[in-house]
Motif scaffolding. Structure first.
Motif, mmCIF file in Angstrom:
data_model
loop_
_atom_site.group_PDB
_atom_site.id
_atom_site.type_symbol
_atom_site.label_atom_id
_atom_site.label_comp_id
_atom_site.label_asym_id
_atom_site.label_seq_id
_atom_site.Cartn_x
_atom_site.Cartn_y
_atom_site.Cartn_z
ATOM 1 N N GLU A 431 0.784 -1.225 0.000
ATOM 2 C CA GLU A 431 0.000 0.000 0.000
ATOM 3 C C GLU A 431 0.823 1.286 0.000
ATOM 4 O OE1 GLU A 431 -2.791 -0.532 -0.830
ATOM 5 O OE2 GLU A 431 -3.640 -2.303 0.118
ATOM 6 N N VAL A 432 2.058 1.244 0.453
ATOM 7 C CA VAL A 432 2.870 2.466 0.418
ATOM 8 C C VAL A 432 4.253 2.120 -0.141
ATOM 9 C CG1 VAL A 432 3.708 2.316 2.826
ATOM 10 C CG2 VAL A 432 3.464 4.560 1.730
ATOM 11 N N GLY A 433 4.211 1.317 -1.220
ATOM 12 C CA GLY A 433 5.420 0.900 -1.903
ATOM 13 C C GLY A 433 5.669 1.726 -3.154
ATOM 14 N N LEU A 434 5.977 1.052 -4.232
ATOM 15 C CA LEU A 434 6.312 1.749 -5.475
ATOM 16 C C LEU A 434 5.140 2.524 -6.052
ATOM 17 C CD1 LEU A 434 8.451 -1.064 -7.073
ATOM 18 C CD2 LEU A 434 9.222 1.292 -6.793
ATOM 19 N N ARG A 435 3.918 2.019 -5.851
ATOM 20 C CA ARG A 435 2.714 2.680 -6.365
ATOM 21 C C ARG A 435 1.694 2.753 -5.232
ATOM 22 N NH1 ARG A 435 3.455 2.319 -12.111
ATOM 23 N NH2 ARG A 435 1.440 3.319 -12.404
ATOM 24 N N ARG A 436 0.983 3.882 -5.167
ATOM 25 C CA ARG A 436 0.088 4.128 -4.037
ATOM 26 C C ARG A 436 -1.233 4.698 -4.524
ATOM 27 N NH1 ARG A 436 5.010 7.123 -0.804
ATOM 28 N NH2 ARG A 436 6.393 5.318 -0.800
ATOM 29 N N ASN A 437 -2.266 4.534 -3.729
ATOM 30 C CA ASN A 437 -3.536 5.224 -3.985
ATOM 31 C C ASN A 437 -4.222 5.486 -2.664
ATOM 32 O OD1 ASN A 437 -5.651 3.035 -3.430
ATOM 33 N ND2 ASN A 437 -4.295 2.001 -4.897
ATOM 34 N N GLY A 438 -5.140 6.425 -2.676
ATOM 35 C CA GLY A 438 -5.758 6.892 -1.446
ATOM 36 C C GLY A 438 -6.480 5.808 -0.682
ATOM 37 N N SER A 439 -7.238 4.964 -1.367
ATOM 38 C CA SER A 439 -8.012 3.947 -0.659
ATOM 39 C C SER A 439 -7.084 2.933 0.011
ATOM 40 C CB SER A 439 -8.980 3.243 -1.616
ATOM 41 O OG SER A 439 -8.271 2.602 -2.666
ATOM 42 N N GLY A 440 -6.012 2.565 -0.669
ATOM 43 C CA GLY A 440 -5.066 1.629 -0.070
ATOM 44 C C GLY A 440 -4.348 2.230 1.121
ATOM 45 N N LEU A 441 -3.989 3.503 1.015
ATOM 46 C CA LEU A 441 -3.327 4.170 2.136
ATOM 47 C C LEU A 441 -4.255 4.284 3.340
ATOM 48 C CD1 LEU A 441 -1.522 7.009 0.131
ATOM 49 C CD2 LEU A 441 -0.425 5.038 1.218
ATOM 50 N N GLN A 442 -5.521 4.633 3.074
ATOM 51 C CA GLN A 442 -6.489 4.715 4.169
ATOM 52 C C GLN A 442 -6.680 3.362 4.834
ATOM 53 O OE1 GLN A 442 -7.737 7.431 5.261
ATOM 54 N NE2 GLN A 442 -7.862 8.959 3.638
ATOM 55 N N ARG A 443 -6.805 2.328 4.028
ATOM 56 C CA ARG A 443 -6.968 0.973 4.576
ATOM 57 C C ARG A 443 -5.772 0.606 5.442
ATOM 58 N NH1 ARG A 443 -4.625 -3.653 2.595
ATOM 59 N NH2 ARG A 443 -5.511 -5.605 3.409
ATOM 60 N N ALA A 444 -4.581 0.850 4.933
ATOM 61 C CA ALA A 444 -3.382 0.482 5.687
ATOM 62 C C ALA A 444 -3.290 1.255 6.994
ATOM 63 C CB ALA A 444 -2.141 0.729 4.828
ATOM 64 N N LEU A 445 -3.680 2.533 6.974
ATOM 65 C CA LEU A 445 -3.606 3.334 8.194
ATOM 66 C C LEU A 445 -4.572 2.817 9.249
ATOM 67 C CD1 LEU A 445 -2.322 5.720 9.620
ATOM 68 C CD2 LEU A 445 -4.022 7.216 8.552
ATOM 69 N N ARG A 446 -5.785 2.418 8.814
ATOM 70 C CA ARG A 446 -6.740 1.855 9.778
ATOM 71 C C ARG A 446 -6.181 0.581 10.429
ATOM 72 N NH1 ARG A 446 -10.819 3.485 5.920
ATOM 73 N NH2 ARG A 446 -10.659 1.438 4.919
ATOM 74 N N ILE A 447 -5.550 -0.255 9.614
ATOM 75 C CA ILE A 447 -5.011 -1.511 10.135
ATOM 76 C C ILE A 447 -3.849 -1.240 11.084
ATOM 77 C CG2 ILE A 447 -3.790 -3.626 9.496
ATOM 78 C CD1 ILE A 447 -5.474 -3.640 6.907
ATOM 79 N N VAL A 448 -2.945 -0.370 10.680
ATOM 80 C CA VAL A 448 -1.788 -0.057 11.516
ATOM 81 C C VAL A 448 -2.226 0.503 12.862
ATOM 82 C CG1 VAL A 448 0.148 1.572 11.747
ATOM 83 C CG2 VAL A 448 -0.103 0.193 9.674
ATOM 84 N N ARG A 449 -3.227 1.387 12.846
ATOM 85 C CA ARG A 449 -3.690 1.958 14.109
ATOM 86 C C ARG A 449 -4.401 0.926 14.968
ATOM 87 N NH1 ARG A 449 -5.163 8.298 12.762
ATOM 88 N NH2 ARG A 449 -2.974 8.868 12.549
#
Length: 511
Positions: A431-449
């Protein structure tokens, strides 16, 4: 004054030596053995060995161009202005840079450099040669060296740094100091594929976040284009392409020219995305073809790579090597001025942990060892100077704090997957590798938190590292969300129309 330096790569060793030579009482703390970390693994060289027609101005221009216009020109000027002195210092401390026939220093060229200005030692063992020389210099001094000692937290009293807390022999210990220089490196262990050693878990960045130091540009993670898959990942130096090796797809075609007119010598972010994209389209690995250089030249110029590839069953003089990108270098970090000073009095940072502004959105090849030497020395020199009223002249900008937007506020969150480090590394790679998008970043942030909330208290090195990785992951995801435009190493598949390429949209002052 009593000075603690945390980290024993080129930045930490240089800072410790300079601080000692200026008369300070120095304690050097290192998480592994003295001389661990990324520096001894560096196959590339040190930029700044200028030949005819080259010089600091051209080097600065190349640095700013590779940085996609987001470099701090004053920081770049400091880098190239001090470069010759730091290279001379390394030579004086015993680093034997390679020589060309006739005895002159050999200069190589790497991607995005307009001139051959890279100095190497031992072919592809520059970092190891530098680390060995600087460690030997430290061992000749009376400074205290504490190995296998992990940074836990910074001690702040009345708004000023007063030391650190470390984990040593299973217990927490305070080390009091008048000043602390952080040189703990980056956070490559956030990713499933990385060239960084196992101890690179963002400890210094996390400690700085916990005391409210300004952090910036964590979204700019450089992925090295060419690593040999396997365990562990093995880096194939950019200098191989600088010597003439080429990248070919499954049809034998040099495909990188589709993305950039410089082909294999384009900036790293371009080459890395081109490799990943072509491999995904064809369903087969991309290959690095160095067969045209010949067995003798490869063994002489790249002895480490030659040995490791042969140990892994490849004869790269006869067959191209499969390659894949891997997380390599963090351009952002703890915000500093041109003298290593952070936003907290008494706290300095140098090397990969520091966001000096030198690299902008994409680091120019072989600038990292130079940056560590230059700004490690500058941080030590600043110890004797009065702390300025405003050490870092940057106005923080807002960044997302809860990981939600109006577009996804009604989306039910997915069940939280079980936490372990491998799961975190896969999540960030995706989700925050070579290519990113908003929905993936939001998903990853929810999981990390969610993972952070459920994390049990840290009790040993591994669990303290997990705590730090989750905190730095949170800050990295927020930084990526705060930058809606693609620039340099930060590539959004869903860039906001007309989004400005701001210099500092993602500065964080608290965790």
């Amino acid at each position: 004054m009593n000075v603690v330096v945390v980290g024993s790569g080129i930045a930490g060793l240089t800072a410790a030596l300079h601080a000692h030579e200026l008369g300070h009482a120095v304690t050097l703390v290192t998480k592994s053995a003295l001389g661990g970390g990324c520096t001894p693994l560096a196959q590339g060289g040190v930029a700044g060995g200028y030949g005819p027609g080259d010089g600091p101005a051209a080097h600065a221009a190349d640095t700013i161009s590779a940085g996609a216009g987001l470099c701090d020109p004053a920081a770049v000027d400091a880098l190239v202005a001090d470069g010759a002195a730091r290279i001379a210092e390394l030579r004086a401390r015993g680093v034997a840079f390679d020589r060309a026939p006739g005895g002159a220093l050999a200069r190589g060229r790497e991607a995005a450099h307009t001139h051959a200005r890279i100095l190497h030692a031992g072919g592809d063992a520059t970092g190891a040669a530098i680390s060995a020389a600087l460690c030997a210099a430290v061992q000749r001094t009376p400074m205290s060296v504490r190995e296998r000692t992990m940074l836990l937290d910074l001690i702040v009293e009345a708004g000023r740094i007063r030391g650190i807390t470390v984990l040593r022999d299973g217990g927490a210990v305070e080390i009091r100091a008048d000043a602390v220089i952080l040189a703990t490196g980056g956070a490559g262990q956030l990713y499933a594929h990385t060239t960084n050693p196992i101890e690179t878990t963002g400890d210094g960045i996390a400690a700085a976040l916990r005391v409210g130091a300004a952090i910036a540009d964590l979204e700019f993670v450089q992925f090295h284009p060419t690593t040999l898959p396997g365990v562990p990942v093995f880096l194939l130096s950019e200098a191989v392409r600088g010597e003439g090796a080429v990248l070919r797809d499954s049809d034998g075609r040099r495909f990188v020219f589709d993305s950039h007119p410089d082909g294999e010598l384009a900036p790293r972010d371009v080459v890395a995305r081109a490799i990943a994209g072509q491999a995904a389209r064809q369903g087969t690995p991309v290959h690095l073809d160095a067969t045209g250089l010949g067995a003798d030249a490869l063994a002489r110029r790249f002895p480490t790579i030659d040995r490791v590839t042969r140990d892994r069953g490849f004869d790269w003089s006869r067959e191209p090597l499969p390659v894949t990108p891997a997380a390599h270098y963090l351009m952002g970090g703890v915000v500093t001025d041109r003298h290593g000073r952070t936003t907290i009095p008494g706290l300095y940072a140098a090397g990969e942990i520091a966001r000096t502004g030198v690299h902008g959105a994409n680091r120019l090849a072989s600038n990292s060892l130079l940056e560590g030497a230059v700004f490690g020395a500058r941080a030590a020199a600043a110890l004797d100077e009065p702390w300025p009223t405003a050490a870092v002249d940057i106005t923080p900008c807002p960044s997302p704090t809860d990981g939600t937007t109006a577009a996804d506020a009604d989306v039910a969150p997915e069940p939280l997957p079980p936490f372990d480090r491998a799961a975190l590394q896969r999540l960030l790679w995706d989700e925050v590798g070579l290519r990113r998008n908003g929905s993936g970043l939001q998903r990853a942030l929810r999981i990390v938190r969610g993972w952070a909330v459920g994390l049990p208290p840290a009790v040993d090195v591994r669990t303290y590292e997990d705590r730090n990785l989750l905190l730095v992951a949170d800050a990295t995801l927020r930084a990526a969300l705060a930058r809606p435009a693609s620039v340099g190493a930060h590539h959004r598949d869903d860039p906001a129309p007309g989004a400005p390429t701001m210099a500092h949209p993602s500065i964080l002052e608290t965790a």
